[in-house]
Design a protein around this motif. Structure first.
Motif: not given
Length: 678
Positions: A387-390, A392-397, A430-436
Motif C-alpha cells: 500500500r506504500d508505493l514509495r 516498494i519501488e526500489a524492489g522492482f528496479t 496498482i502500486n505493484v503494477l506502477e512500480a513495474v
C-alpha cells in the motif's frame, strides 16, 4: 542504568508507552492497559491535565484513572494545561496569572495520588507555536518560575521531577533552563523526537547521538546526575509502513537514554480532534502500535508474541541486499505460504529473489528465516507494505519477473474492514503494477487471483448427496468451472480481488506490461499457517493434531478442488516460462475434478490419518460461500503443459507429516507424539 553506561555498550531494554486517556474513557482504559502490559512495557506516561481536573467531573475521573494505572505499571503523570480561566493568555498553554498556583496544583496532586508514582513530569507546552504567546513570556522567565518552583517543591517532598522536552529539540532553550536554575531541581530531562514522521523536524533532525550528546553536554554543566528520558518518540504508519515503525522502535530503544516512552499504544480515532487549531494531518492519527479499533500492527504483535527479543529477531531479517547486479525474481507476499514455496524453487535454481512482505500474517517471518537459512545472500528481504508505493519501488528496479501474492486473503476480514481490504488488494495491486511500469523493464507480472471472482455460483442447480453437493449439469460435474464463466464479484474480498484481476489484464493493453492471472482454488501444503478464515485444509490438520475442536460453517458438504502447493508452484513457473504466449490471459488453477472433495471427506481422511475421532461443530453459512467450486484447468494444461500430479490424500499425508515435524516437534499430540499413518 545511566546514559553513560548505555554509551559504554549496555543497551536499555525496558521501555514504556505514552497514552493519553480522555475524561470518561473508562472502557477504553480497561481495554488498553492489559494489552500494554502484555507487550512487556515497564512504564506508562499519561497526562494529568490541570484544566480537565478542574472541569466538571474531572476530579472523579482522575480519582479513578491514576490509581488504576499506578497500581499496574510504573506511572509517569505529565502535569500540564492551565485552566483557561486562570491563564494569562486565556489558553491552556499559557502561564497562570498566579505562577505559584501551578506549584499548588502539583502539591495537591502529590497529596492525593502520590502513592501511585515516584516521578512527576512538569510541562506546559512552551514550544507550542500555535498557542504559546511569545509576547507574554518571550524570555521564558514565567515558564522557569512556574516549573522551577513546582520542581523544587516536588523534590522537597521526596518526589523526582522530570522536565518535559520541546519538539523539535532546542539546545539553546535547554541551556537557558540551566542558566535559570531549572535543571538544578529536576532528576530527569525529557526529549521529544519523531524522526521520519514530521516534515517540520527533518531540517532540524541530526540523529539521536548528536541530540542526546548535546543534552548530556548541557546537563554536565548544570546537573551531571540528571537522567535523560525520551518522553516521546514514535513513527506514524499513515503510509502503512509498519516494518519501519518496528525498526524505529528498536532504534529508539538502543540510543543512550535512561528511559524510552513510545508514542503511542493505540491510534487516535479519526473523529477525535488531535490538537485545537491544527488542520487535519493523517500522521497524527496513526502513531499507535495498534489501530484505533484495536487491530495489532506489526510492532504490537511482535512485542506481544515475545517482547523485545522477538522484535529483534524479526528486525534482523529486514536486511535487503539489492545492489548485487543480479536481475532478481520479485515475489510480493514472498514470506507467505505459496510465496515462500515459489521462492525456494527459484533459489534452488540459483536465482536471486526479492521477498517483499509486510509480515502481517502471524508466523510468516518463520518462512523468511527458513529461506534465509537455506539460501543466504541470494534472499533479499524488502519488508514493506504494497500500500506504500514509495517504500516498494526500489524492489522492482531490476526485476526479471514479478509474482504478486501479497493480499488480504479472508472473506470475513473483508466484510469487517472493507476499506482495508480494498486498499490492500486493489490499490496495492496498482502500486505493484506502477512500480513495474516505472522501472521500465517491462518485467512480466503474474497475479494470484481467486475463484471468488465468479461469485457464489447461486445460479447453478445442485444435487444434494449424502456427503457432498454436485452440479446437476453433467458437463460442469465432469470438468468443473471454466474461464468462460461470467465474472460476478461477491463480498468485498471478491470485489477487491476482481478489480485487481482486471487491472492486471488491462496493464498489458494499456502499458504493454506482460501479465497473466491465475484464479486459484484451495491450495494447501507445507509452510502454511492455516486459520479458520483462510487455509482451511491446514487449519483442520493443525486443530486435529492439537486435539482441538473444529468449527464447520455450513453443513460440510461444500466441495472444493484442493491443490498441493508443489503443483501450484509448477503452474506459476510454467506460466512465466510461456509468458510470451499466455500474456493478457486469466487461467483457473486448482486440483480439478480428480481432487474434488467435500469438507466432510477431508475430515474423515484426517481421522484416518491421525487415528483419532475429531470433535466438530456446525454453524451458519458464511457470506459468499460456494456450495461447489471445482476448476476446469484444461485451458492452463493446454497452454503451458501443466497438470496436477499430487493426489489429495497423498498431499494431505505430506502436509500432516510436515506439521508434525515442524509445528509439533517435541510436543505430546493427543497423549503421544505420532506420525500420521502411512
Amino acid at each position: 542504568m545511566t546514559a553513560q553506561s548505555t554509551l559504554a555498550g549496555i543497551q536499555p531494554r525496558r521501555f514504556g508507552f505514552v497514552e493519553w486517556f480522555r475524561p470518561g474513557e473508562f472502557s477504553r482504559t480497561e481495554e488498553i492497559l492489559p494489552d500494554i502490559l502484555s507487550s512487556g512495557a515497564s512504564f506508562l506516561r499519561t497526562h494529568l491535565s490541570w484544566a480537565e481536573y478542574l472541569a466538571p467531573g474531572g476530579q472523579d475521573w482522575f480519582d479513578w484513572l491514576i490509581p488504576k494505572l499506578g497500581r499496574s505499571i510504573d506511572l509517569l503523570p505529565c502535569l500540564h494545561y492551565t485552566p483557561p480561566s486562570l491563564s494569562r493568555t486565556g489558553r491552556s498553554s499559557g502561564a497562570p496569572i498566579d505562577l505559584k498556583s501551578y506549584a499548588d496544583f502539583v502539591d495537591h496532586v502529590l497529596d492525593r495520588y502520590g502513592q501511585h508514582f515516584t516521578h512527576v513530569e512538569l510541562w506546559n507546552e512552551p514550544n507550542n507555536l500555535l498557542d504559546w504567546d511569545w509576547r507574554e513570556d518571550g524570555d521564558f522567565m514565567l515558564f522557569c518560575q512556574m516549573v522551577g518552583g513546582a520542581a523544587y517543591w516536588a523534590r522537597k517532598r521526596g518526589f523526582k521531577p522530570v522536565l518535559g522536552g520541546p519538539c523539535p529539540f532546542d539546545p539553546y532553550w535547554l541551556n537557558l533552563m540551566g542558566e535559570r536554575g531549572v535543571l538544578n531541581v529536576v532528576d530527569a530531562v525529557g526529549f521529544h523526537g519523531f524522526p521520519g514522521t514530521w516534515d517540520s523536524e527533518e531540517g532540524a533532525w541530526g540523529g539521536w547521538d548528536m541530540h542526546l550528546g548535546e543534552m548530556r553536554k548541557i546537563l554536565g554543566r548544570f546537573n551531571p546526575a540528571a537522567e535523560i528520558w525520551i518522553t516521546e518518540t514514535g513513527y506514524s504508519t499513515w503510509r502503512n509502513d509498519e516494518m519501519e515503525q518496528a525498526r524505529r522502535f528498536i532504534k529508539a530503544l538502543s540510543v543512550p537514554a535512561d528511559r524510552m516512552y513510545w508514542y503511542s499504544w493505540r491510534d487516535v480515532p479519526a473523529d477525535v480532534p488531535v490538537q485545537e487549531g491544527l488542520w487535519f494531518d493523517p500522521r497524527h492519527y496513526h502513531l499507535g502500535a495498534v489501530t484505533d479499533d484495536n487491530q495489532p500492527k506489526l510492532l504490537a504483535r511482535l512485542l506481544m508474541e515475545g517482547g523485545v527479543a522477538r522484535l529483534d529477531e524479526v528486525s534482523r531479517l529486514a536486511s535487503p541486499n539489492l545492489a548485487t547486479g543480479a536481475a532478481p525474481i520479485v515475489i510480493t507476499g514472498g514470506s507467505g505460504f505459496i510465496g515462500s514455496n515459489l521462492a525456494d524453487s527459484f533459489l534452488k535454481d540459483g536465482k536471486d529473489v526479492v521477498i517483499l512482505d509486510n509480515l502481517s500474517r502471524p508466523g510468516v517471518d518463520q518462512n523468511l528465516a527458513w529461506l534465509t537459512a537455506r539460501h543466504g545472500r541470494r534472499v533479499h528481504p524488502l519488508l514493506a507494505d504494497i500500500r506504500d508505493l514509495r517504500s516498494i519501488e526500489a524492489g522492482f528496479t531490476d526485476a526479471e519477473a514479478v509474482f504478486h501474492f501479497a493480499a488480504q486473503t479472508a472473506v470475513t476480514t473483508s466484510i469487517e474492514r472493507p476499506l482495508d481490504d480494498f486498499e490492500t488488494n486493489a490499490r496495492g495491486t496498482i502500486n505493484v503494477l506502477e512500480a513495474v511500469r516505472k522501472a521500465g523493464r517491462q518485467a512480466p507480472v503474474i497475479f494470484a487471483s481467486t475463484n471468488k471472482v465468479y461469485g457464489a455460483l447461486d445460479d447453478l442447480k445442485m444435487l444434494e448427496r449424502d456427503r457432498c453437493y454436485a452440479p446437476a449439469v453433467d458437463a460442469i460435474r465432469l470438468r468443473g468451472i471454466g474461464e468462460d464463466r461470467p465474472l460476478d464479484f461477491c463480498t468485498p474480498y471478491g470485489c477487491s480481488k476482481g478489480v485487481a484481476d482486471q487491472y492486471m489484464l488491462d496493464y498489458l493493453k494499456s502499458f504493454s506490461i506482460p501479465t497473466a492471472v491465475l484464479r486459484m482454488s484451495c491450495i494447501y501444503g507445507p509452510r502454511q499457517f492455516g486459520t479458520e478464515d483462510q487455509g482451511w485444509v491446514a487449519h483442520f490438520l493443525i486443530r486435529a493434531l492439537s486435539g482441538a475442536p473444529i468449527s464447520i460453517y455450513g453443513d460440510g458438504r461444500q466441495v472444493r478442488d484442493i491443490l498441493f502447493v508443489d503443483d501450484a508452484v509448477a503452474a506459476y513457473r510454467a506460466v512465466l516460462d510461456n509468458i510470451d504466449r499466455v500474456s493478457g490471459q486469466a487461467f483457473n488453477l486448482g486440483g480439478g475434478p480428480g481432487n474434488a472433495v467435500s469438507l466432510l471427506d477431508v475430515l474423515q481422511a484426517i481421522e484416518t490419518l491421525t487415528g483419532q475421532r475429531l470433535e466438530t461443530s456446525f454453524g451458519d453459512w458464511r457470506a459468499g460461500d460456494q456450495l461447489y467450486f471445482v476448476a476446469d484447468t484444461r485451458k492452463l494444461e493446454t497452454n503451458v503443459g501443466w497438470r496436477a500430479r499430487m493426489g489429495w490424500k497423498d498431499g494431505l499425508r505430506a502436509l500432516g507429516n510436515w506439521l508434525v515435524d515442524n509445528r509439533f516437534e517435541g510436543q505430546a499430540l493427543m497423549g503421544e507424539r505420532r506420525k500420521v499413518s502411512a
